[in-house]
Design an enzyme around this catalytic site. Structure first.
Site, short mmCIF file in Angstrom:
data_model
loop_
_atom_site.label_atom_id
_atom_site.label_comp_id
_atom_site.label_asym_id
_atom_site.label_seq_id
_atom_site.Cartn_x
_atom_site.Cartn_y
_atom_site.Cartn_z
CB ILE A 18 -0.96 0.02 1.21
CG1 ILE A 18 -0.18 -0.10 2.52
CG2 ILE A 18 -2.00 -1.06 1.09
CD1 ILE A 18 -1.06 0.03 3.76
N GLY A 19 2.17 1.13 0.11
CA GLY A 19 3.01 2.33 0.11
C GLY A 19 4.48 1.96 0.14
N GLY A 21 8.51 3.83 0.90
CA GLY A 21 9.30 4.99 1.28
C GLY A 21 10.76 4.81 0.94
N GLY A 22 11.60 5.66 1.51
CA GLY A 22 13.02 5.61 1.19
C GLY A 22 13.70 4.35 1.68
CG MET A 23 13.95 3.40 5.87
SD MET A 23 14.98 3.72 7.33
CE MET A 23 13.71 3.87 8.60
CB ALA A 24 10.46 0.66 5.32
CB VAL A 26 3.77 0.64 4.22
CG1 VAL A 26 2.66 0.44 5.25
CG2 VAL A 26 4.84 1.55 4.80
CE LYS A 41 7.11 2.61 8.05
NZ LYS A 41 7.48 3.94 8.59
CG ASP A 135 11.70 13.53 7.69
OD1 ASP A 135 11.84 14.58 7.02
OD2 ASP A 135 11.59 12.42 7.18
#
Length: 709
Positions: A18-19, A21-24, A26, A41, A135
């Site tokens: 479902i998503g 990111g930069g390092m993981a 989801v 995650k 962040d």
């Protein structure tokens, strides 16, 4: 290999991505023990062996799990499954603030400020627990269907008491468009750094753009250090000056000139919602401690501008260029190392396999210890059996929709039990899940949608409903399904039922010159209400029958579009009036004022018409299928009643009221969270005249009020 279908920790079944990111990445997952949906995650494989990324991954879990707040995504725990490092957290069904900005260009300040207030409350909890997020940006703020903000991604959060320096390994932690000047300089972060980032986020929400942008990270960082903050009102007119001042104060270069705490900023934003014209964001120049400067010959202290730390920024730029030049060398070294490792592993695998084969041949009757196989792929289990030379097992298949295919769901011998291989007494029986067969979707056209909806839910399907205006089919009957009838579907598939709904608007029929008896039937068949029949006193004295009275005029006129169940007023005359061309004798005099009813959404209203001043007026609203009544609002869009039936005293002027309907939300299972009161809705700066209450009526009826002056 995609983890979809895997069961982590013997409890969480991965459903879909479902998503990312930069390092993981989801994933949506199902908790097999509770049945609720959770978000998993998973650290990306290229970072799974990187100590720094593992530390950041664990930091996020530790930081978020230590915080309990309705506006912070809750983390349930972390785990390790083979080479998969994962974190289990609350599943939030919604979109990010960044997605909202991309979809709308920018957000209205009345929408953006309540979201930032919720984020500020979450950060206040983190700061009070000694944690700085570091962040904050629109990408890390999730918005639910109920417009509840959830702060996520504490991956670079750190305890503020550790005097954390953001400049590490030649780079700054955080996103360059949103981090503070002290982060750009490689200085010490504090809660004030989160205040700066929240100010940048608020600027982007109301304008649709970031305050500072450039060709590369260094150029953007220099602007954070050197350039003044632009005013949001320069890009979007209509933003209150007070909100602009709040953004300016939150983004001061000197942390001492910003808000002393996130709570102080939230308090001013809350006050802004009440009074947008107030004075906010006042910067106290005396709060920043400045050393005394020597006087020059004129007796005036010279102005000395503090230069930003360009040395560290140049170091960042040089390190980036150096890494780019040496990247091909690093890749070559990695390739050589990988080839050597693969060669060594192949040799070791051959030696181990050969040794196991010899030992299996020597001990055909060796003792085998049963392990826990539930939740594992049957292929993995069989491979383990082959390596141990175990053959005394049997596989049985069972159709299950709550497990991925070919997963062990039961075993007849408990883990830890010992059994002999090739035994004729005990046999290990493994029950393995089998995917259900596709079933052709039936044709439900013409059936009542709610009955079919219940049947499909019992059969294990996810059912959605959608009304569609169709005056040719009886209301509530199914028009079609999506996917169409005959399509092969599996249990747990989503099926949308489209059913018939009547239009909320119809035309006033043409009943001019009809006798009154026929006109009554025509109005009733058109689903309208005959509110009054008016005639001259002379005609009323004749006491004529309805067959001898004819319609001369209608209000509204024939062909006018009105809501169903709207009131219709007619004027009648006798046969002589019809012969004269339809002019009643005499023309009835209208004494009173109009009550106009408008519909927002889908539903019907009743009770409009002409009423004498100081008379009691009762209006009602009925929602269409799939909708629910919200409230009545006046001409200034101010809610005046939340009851569908509302009574008031007619004033000496025309009244227009709107019935607001909204679609009924389809229930979706979500994780249970502890509710926290949302920010109190604030009134419009210049409120309209409020209704004047009168003595309350009996029972549950709302008290009469006078509309307007």
């Amino acid at each position: 290999m995609s983890p979809e279908g895997m069961i982590l920790g013997g409890r969480y079944r991965i459903i879909k991505l479902i998503g990312s990111g930069g390092m993981a990445d989801v994933y949506l997952a199902s908790d097999l023990s509770s049945g609720m949906n959770v978000a998993i995650k998973i650290l990306k494989q290229e970072f799974a062996t990187n100590v720094e990324f593992i530390k950041r991954f664990d930091t996020e879990a530790k930081a978020a799990s230590s915080l309990s707040h309705a506006n912070i995504v809750h983390v349930f725990g972390v785990g390790q499954e083979g080479n998969i490092r994962y974190m289990v957290q609350e599943y939030v069904e919604g979109i990010t603030v960044k997605d909202m900005i991309l979809q709308n260009g920018h957000l209205d300040w009345k929408v953006a400020v309540p979201i930032v207030i919720q984020v500020g409350m979450a950060l206040d909890t983190a700061h009070q627990n000694g944690i700085v997020h570091r962040d904050i940006k629109p990408h890390n703020i999730l918005i639910t269907r109920d417009r509840i903000a959830k702060v996520t991604d504490f991956g670079i959060a750190h305890a503020s008491t550790n005097h954390t320096i953001t400049l590490t390994s030649g780079g700054a932690l955080g996103s360059v468009h949103y981090f503070s000047p002290e982060q750009a300089r490689g200085g010490i972060v504090s809660p004030s750094s989160d205040i700066y980032s929240l100010g940048v986020t608020l600027f982007e929400m109301v304008t649709g753009r970031v305050p500072f942008d450039g060709e590369n990270s260094v150029a953007i960082a220099v602007k954070h250090l050197q350039e003044p903050v632009p005013y949001a009102t320069n890009f979007v007119p209509g933003i209150p000056q007070g909100l602009d001042a709040i953004i300016q104060k939150a983004m001061q270069k000197d942390p001492k000139l910003r808000y002393k705490s996130i709570r102080e900023m939230v308090t001013e934003l809350d006050a802004l919602m009440v009074d947008p014209n107030g004075s906010y964001g006042i910067v106290d120049a005396n709060s920043a401690e400045t050393p005394k400067e020597p006087l020059d010959a004129t007796g005036v202290s010279p102005v000395i501008r503090q230069e930003p730390n360009y040395g560290k920024l140049k170091d960042i730029e040089r390190s980036i260029k150096t890494r780019r030049r040496s990247r091909w060398k690093d890749n070559l070294i990695v390739a050589v190392v990988v080839v050597l490792i693969i060669g060594i592993l192949i040799g070791l695998t051959y030696l181990v396999t050969d040794t196991l084969k010899k030992s299996v041949k020597q001990e055909t009757q060796s003792v085998f210890v049963v392990q826990d196989y539930v939740g594992k792929k049957i292929s993995e289990v069989q491979q383990a059996f082959t390596e141990h030379g175990f053959t005394t097992y049997k596989i049985e298949y069972e159709v299950r929709s709550d497990y991925a295919e070919d997963v062990v769901i039961k075993q007849n011998i408990q883990p830890g039990m010992e059994m002999k291989n090739n035994s004729s007494v005990n046999v290990l029986v493994l029950t393995v899940s089998k995917a259900p067969k596709d079933v052709a979707l039936e044709d439900y056209s013409g059936q009542e949608y709610w009955k079919v909806c219940e049947k499909l839910k019992v059969d294990g399907y996810v059912v959605r409903t959608r009304p569609e205006i169709n005056n040719d089919v009886e209301e509530g009957l199914i028009l079609r399904t999506d996917p169409p009838a005959g399509t092969p579907v599996k249990p747990n598939s989503e099926i949308t039922i489209i059913f018939s709904a009547k239009s909320s608007e119809i035309e006033v029929p043409d009943i001019i010159k009809m006798d009154l008896e026929t006109a009554r039937k025509t109005i009733d068949e058109a689903e309208l209400v005959l509110s009054s029949v008016e005639m001259s006193p002379e005609l009323q004295a004749q006491n004529l029958s309805e067959k001898d009275l004819f319609v001369m005029l209608t209000d509204p006129a024939p062909g006018t579009k009105v809501q169903r169940k709207s009131a219709i007023r007619i004027y009648v005359g006798n046969a002589e009036d019809v012969a004269r061309g339809g002019t009643p004798t005499p023309t009835p005099e209208v004494i009173g004022f109009n009550v106009n009813l408008v519909v927002s959404g889908q539903g019907s209203v009743g009770g409009d018409g002409v009423y004498a001043p100081n008379s009691a007026v009762t209006i009602s609203a009925v929602p269409s299928i799939g909708y629910q009544f919200v409230c009545w609002v006046d001409e200034t869009n101010t809610p005046i009643s939340y009851s569908s039936t509302y009574t008031f005293i007619m004033p000496d002027k025309e009244v227009t009221l709107t019935a607001v309907f909204e679609p009924t939300a389809t229930p979706t299972p979500v994780p249970t969270v502890t509710p926290t009161p949302a920010p109190t809705p604030t009134p419009t700066p210049t409120p309209p005249p409020t209704p004047t209450p009168v003595p309350p009526p009996p029972d549950d009826q709302e008290p009469d009020v006078i509309i307007g002056g």
